[in-house]
Enzyme design. Structure first.
Site, PDB file in Angstrom:
ATOM      1  N   HIS A  37       0.532  -0.884  -0.064  1.00  0.00           N
ATOM      2  CA  HIS A  37      -0.139  -0.315   0.123  1.00  0.00           C
ATOM      3  C   HIS A  37       0.868   1.377   0.216  1.00  0.00           C
ATOM      4  O   HIS A  37       0.959   2.378  -0.559  1.00  0.00           O
ATOM      5  CB  HIS A  37      -0.760   0.339   0.807  1.00  0.00           C
ATOM      6  CG  HIS A  37      -2.127  -0.941   1.714  1.00  0.00           C
ATOM      7  ND1 HIS A  37      -1.937  -2.083   2.552  1.00  0.00           N
ATOM      8  CD2 HIS A  37      -2.887  -1.455   0.053  1.00  0.00           C
ATOM      9  CE1 HIS A  37      -2.730  -2.942   2.558  1.00  0.00           C
ATOM     10  NE2 HIS A  37      -4.125  -2.448   1.055  1.00  0.00           N
ATOM     11  N   LYS A  61     -17.733  -6.586   8.282  1.00  0.00           N
ATOM     12  CA  LYS A  61     -17.237  -6.839   7.999  1.00  0.00           C
ATOM     13  C   LYS A  61     -16.378  -6.201   9.267  1.00  0.00           C
ATOM     14  O   LYS A  61     -15.849  -5.398   8.064  1.00  0.00           O
ATOM     15  CB  LYS A  61     -15.893  -7.492   6.552  1.00  0.00           C
ATOM     16  CG  LYS A  61     -15.264  -8.027   6.888  1.00  0.00           C
ATOM     17  CD  LYS A  61     -14.903  -8.452   5.283  1.00  0.00           C
ATOM     18  CE  LYS A  61     -12.874  -8.216   5.247  1.00  0.00           C
ATOM     19  NZ  LYS A  61     -12.451  -8.066   3.980  1.00  0.00           N
ATOM     20  N   ARG A 110      -1.995  -5.765  -8.437  1.00  0.00           N
ATOM     21  CA  ARG A 110      -0.627  -5.880  -7.953  1.00  0.00           C
ATOM     22  C   ARG A 110      -0.465  -7.459  -9.481  1.00  0.00           C
ATOM     23  O   ARG A 110       0.317  -7.682  -8.977  1.00  0.00           O
ATOM     24  CB  ARG A 110      -0.410  -7.774  -6.802  1.00  0.00           C
ATOM     25  CG  ARG A 110      -0.650  -6.807  -5.071  1.00  0.00           C
ATOM     26  CD  ARG A 110      -1.452  -7.353  -4.369  1.00  0.00           C
ATOM     27  NE  ARG A 110      -2.970  -7.063  -4.290  1.00  0.00           N
ATOM     28  CZ  ARG A 110      -3.603  -7.532  -3.235  1.00  0.00           C
ATOM     29  NH1 ARG A 110      -3.535  -7.701  -2.192  1.00  0.00           N
ATOM     30  NH2 ARG A 110      -4.871  -7.741  -3.337  1.00  0.00           N
ATOM     31  N   SER A 147      -2.883  -8.054   3.511  1.00  0.00           N
ATOM     32  CA  SER A 147      -3.186  -7.435   4.382  1.00  0.00           C
ATOM     33  C   SER A 147      -4.075  -8.876   4.945  1.00  0.00           C
ATOM     34  O   SER A 147      -3.341  -9.571   5.715  1.00  0.00           O
ATOM     35  CB  SER A 147      -4.348  -6.480   5.065  1.00  0.00           C
ATOM     36  OG  SER A 147      -3.457  -5.199   4.214  1.00  0.00           O
TER      37      SER A 147
END
Ligand code: PNS
Length: 179
Positions: A37, A61, A110, A147
């Site tokens: 990040h 969440k 990514r 993460s």
């Protein structure tokens, strides 16, 4: 305006005039912020006058870290980037953009596996509100980094020191090992 030299950066002086501030948002969960990040945030900050890193408050969440903790970590790790500020938001990213006069969303890619979903969201956001998305390829060094993996590895006592900034590492160890 006076032509006297000042200590202020030239870029700020130009924005006193008619040129609008170029502002972008980097939205995400950031639970917690990783080196991947941070790479994207730093590079995006070089492209815009202001970059807002916005933590999405997800009603459905709950994360390992509270939104306030995520914000605190982001503020710590971006303290050396003067044109970056950290915020949080509920609801649609495009509504946040509209409310804050932001026209560009920054996303890191990514790998090809990220692309399908990110393209879908980018096209939806463009259709919903005319907000464009800028995709930035992540540094290949971080192409595997997420993460969720960091939390899993740290939770099992694995070494994530090369994957997150030191302040995040400290909090991760405290949180996952109850120290
Ligand atoms: O770090 P993440 O979890 O991959 O970030 C995803 C995020 C928060 C950027 C995305 O879920 C999002 O934009 N959520 C806000 C709600 C929204 O705008 N949904 C419609 C997307 S087209």
């Amino acid at each position: 305006m006076s032509d006297e030299p000042t200590d202020e950066p030239a870029r700020e002086q130009t924005h006193r005039g008619m040129i609008p501030v170029r502002r972008a948002v980097c939205p995400g969960s950031f639970d917690p912020v990783t080196n991947g990040h941070l790479d994207i945030i730093g590079r995006a900050a070089n492209l815009y006058d202001e970059l807002v890193v916005a933590v999405f408050v997800n009603r459905s969440k709950s994360g390992l870290f509270t939104v306030d903790e995520r914000i605190a970590m982001l503020e710590e790790v971006t303290a050396d980037l003067p044109n970056v500020r950290v915020d949080s938001f509920r609801g649609l990213t495009v509504d946040y953009c509209k409310a804050h006069d932001i026209h560009v969303i920054i996303k890191g890619l990514r790998a090809v596996s990220d692309f399908d979903y990110e393209l879908q969201m980018a096209q939806m956001n463009r259709g919903l509100a005319g907000v464009d998305t800028l995709f930035m390829p992540t540094n290949p060094e971080y192409s595997f980094l997420a993460s969720s993996l960091v939390k899993d590895i740290a939770g099992w006592g694995g070494d994530v020191a090369n994957l997150v900034p030191p302040t995040v590492l400290k909090r991760l160890i405290e949180r996952t090992r109850g120290a």
